[in-house]
Design a protein around this motif. Structure first.
Motif, PDB file in Angstrom:
ATOM      1  N   THR A  33       0.851  -1.201   0.000  1.00 46.54           N
ATOM      2  CA  THR A  33       0.000   0.000   0.000  1.00 46.54           C
ATOM      3  C   THR A  33       0.882   1.245   0.000  1.00 46.54           C
ATOM      4  N   ILE A  34       0.607   2.136  -0.944  1.00 44.85           N
ATOM      5  CA  ILE A  34       1.354   3.398  -1.036  1.00 44.85           C
ATOM      6  C   ILE A  34       0.417   4.533  -0.636  1.00 44.85           C
ATOM      7  N   HIS A  38       5.192   8.318   1.121  1.00 40.00           N
ATOM      8  CA  HIS A  38       5.894   7.030   1.246  1.00 40.00           C
ATOM      9  C   HIS A  38       7.361   7.206   0.845  1.00 40.00           C
ATOM     10  N   GLN A  39       8.227   6.478   1.494  1.00 43.62           N
ATOM     11  CA  GLN A  39       9.649   6.614   1.145  1.00 43.62           C
ATOM     12  C   GLN A  39       9.901   6.079  -0.271  1.00 43.62           C
ATOM     13  N   PRO A  40      10.819   6.709  -1.004  1.00 40.55           N
ATOM     14  CA  PRO A  40      11.102   6.264  -2.370  1.00 40.55           C
ATOM     15  C   PRO A  40      11.577   4.819  -2.404  1.00 40.55           C
ATOM     16  N   MET A  41      11.099   4.064  -3.379  1.00 40.76           N
ATOM     17  CA  MET A  41      11.550   2.676  -3.542  1.00 40.76           C
ATOM     18  C   MET A  41      11.128   2.148  -4.906  1.00 40.76           C
ATOM     19  N   VAL A  42      11.683   1.010  -5.256  1.00 41.82           N
ATOM     20  CA  VAL A  42      11.325   0.326  -6.501  1.00 41.82           C
ATOM     21  C   VAL A  42      11.010  -1.118  -6.140  1.00 41.82           C
ATOM     22  N   PHE A  43       9.920  -1.654  -6.692  1.00 43.38           N
ATOM     23  CA  PHE A  43       9.636  -3.070  -6.434  1.00 43.38           C
ATOM     24  C   PHE A  43       8.932  -3.708  -7.620  1.00 43.38           C
ATOM     25  N   ALA A  44       8.997  -5.046  -7.665  1.00 43.93           N
ATOM     26  CA  ALA A  44       8.373  -5.801  -8.758  1.00 43.93           C
ATOM     27  C   ALA A  44       6.940  -6.156  -8.392  1.00 43.93           C
ATOM     28  N   ASP A  73       7.559  12.737  -5.433  1.00 41.55           N
ATOM     29  CA  ASP A  73       6.438  13.533  -5.948  1.00 41.55           C
ATOM     30  C   ASP A  73       5.355  12.705  -6.610  1.00 41.55           C
ATOM     31  N   GLU A  74       5.665  11.482  -7.025  1.00 38.54           N
ATOM     32  CA  GLU A  74       4.655  10.655  -7.700  1.00 38.54           C
ATOM     33  C   GLU A  74       5.064   9.180  -7.674  1.00 38.54           C
TER      34      GLU A  74
END
Ligand code: ATP
Length: 136
Positions: A33-34, A38-44, A73-74
């Motif tokens: 859930t975003i 939310h802290q920046p991150m990358v996920f699959a 920002d997005e």
């Protein structure tokens, strides 16, 4: 509730673009859930149910494999396929499920097994999203 900008892109189109309160994305190892900030991150992502809440209304869609980038920002999500329930062809998904099950019964190579498992997961997820949102 604070809002943030969400963009969901497929190879064919921009599926969604706008301000939202939250998004719940099917990811590997559980849904994510975003919310704003939310802290920046990358996920699959993996095939499953996508929940978008905007203006107090939550809508569900099917989302396939892809990845998500949460920026300050997005949030931008890229996926092979994303479909609203009304755009899911139930018969096609049921046929895809049967095909994948049949292939899995044949017990082929590990690579084919993985492909068929993924196809089965997509078909199940499409059927679930369609059935959750059946309008009588
Ligand atoms: P199939 O074997 O039926 O093609 P698939 O899971 O391999 O299923 P995808 O690779 O996820 O299909 O999607 C390919 C394209 O077909 C995408 O544009 C996707 O939106 C569309 N699509 C696939 N299955 C369905 C369905 N059941 N209803 C609507 N669109 C679908």
């Amino acid at each position: 509730m604070n809002k943030f900008f969400l963009e969901i892109i497929t190879p064919e189109k921009t599926f969604f673009r706008g301000e939202v309160e939250s998004v719940n994305i099917p990811s590997i190892g559980g849904s994510c859930t975003i919310l704003a900030g939310h802290q920046p991150m990358v996920f699959a992502t993996e095939p499953g149910s996508l929940l978008i809440t905007a203006d107090g209304v939550t809508r569900e869609a099917f989302m396939s494999e892809g990845f998500v980038e949460v920026r300050p920002d997005e949030t931008v999500a890229f996926s092979e396929a994303v479909e609203w329930p009304e755009d899911i062809n139930e018969r096609r998904a049921a046929e895809a499920r049967e095909r994948a099950e049949e292939q899995l019964r044949r017990n082929r190579s590990a690579a084919e097994y993985r492909l068929n498992r993924a196809a089965l997961q997509r078909a199940f997820a499409r059927l679930r999203v369609k059935n959750h949102n059946h309008m009588e």
